[in-house]
Design an enzyme around this catalytic site. Sequence first.
Site, PDB file in Angstrom:
ATOM      1  N   ALA A 184      47.702 143.361   3.119  1.00 53.48           N
ATOM      2  CA  ALA A 184      47.742 143.152   1.476  1.00 53.48           C
ATOM      3  C   ALA A 184      48.815 141.913   1.381  1.00 53.48           C
ATOM      4  O   ALA A 184      49.503 141.551   2.238  1.00 53.48           O
ATOM      5  CB  ALA A 184      48.502 144.252   0.799  1.00 53.48           C
ATOM      6  N   ASP A 185      48.746 141.215   0.150  1.00 57.98           N
ATOM      7  CA  ASP A 185      49.794 140.247   0.030  1.00 57.98           C
ATOM      8  C   ASP A 185      49.912 139.842  -1.450  1.00 57.98           C
ATOM      9  O   ASP A 185      48.801 140.388  -2.313  1.00 57.98           O
ATOM     10  CB  ASP A 185      49.309 138.801   0.657  1.00 57.98           C
ATOM     11  CG  ASP A 185      50.511 137.999   0.496  1.00 57.98           C
ATOM     12  OD1 ASP A 185      51.651 138.049   1.568  1.00 57.98           O
ATOM     13  OD2 ASP A 185      50.456 137.073  -0.163  1.00 57.98           O
TER      14      ASP A 185
END
Length: 202
Positions: free
Chosen positions: A78-79
């Site tokens: 995730a970012d």
Amino acid sequence: MSGAVPTVVLASGSRTRAEMLERAGVRVTLAPAAVDEEEIKLAARAEGAPVEDVAEALAELKAQRVTRKHPGALVIGADQMLECEGRWFDKPADRDAARAQLQDLRGKTHRLVSCAVVSRDGERLWHHVDRARLTMRPFSDAFLDSYLNAAGDDVLGSVGAYHLEGLGAQLFHRVDGDFFTILGLPLLPLLGFLRVHGVIAE
């Protein structure tokens, strides 16, 4: 696998993302990925890449790095990216950087882009990108200082130097978008994927 529940690994050291998943009933193992985010962002900036592509590339790279060490597991990368008037913001290094960042965002609308990628055994199975728009109110410097004093170093763990679920809510005039996306993970679409793969009940 005959009914066995797949192991879920979060390729991140983010307690916020881990707690989101755990509170939603997903048991996760934390395995932070070693990724040089700054180098990737600089290259993407030079190429004129949109923030959505950068968030997706970083999320996928994190998932791919970790999936090698966890065979058979569903690995979530995730970012989150913050963009305001064409400028990209990163997590502030210290309290002074947080103050300067919030001064830059004050009275303006910025975008948060959150992406999640799921990989298994080196193969990308799924991804989702979501966006939110947040408008900060024109707060005073006195308020800003009192906010930073009350919030403490917790603000250093957020790309925007705020936690909307806490005192950071006082910084805003308007928020448009999914709450979980703002916290850093498109949780509801991810839960849908995990449901299909037997991690949580249909």
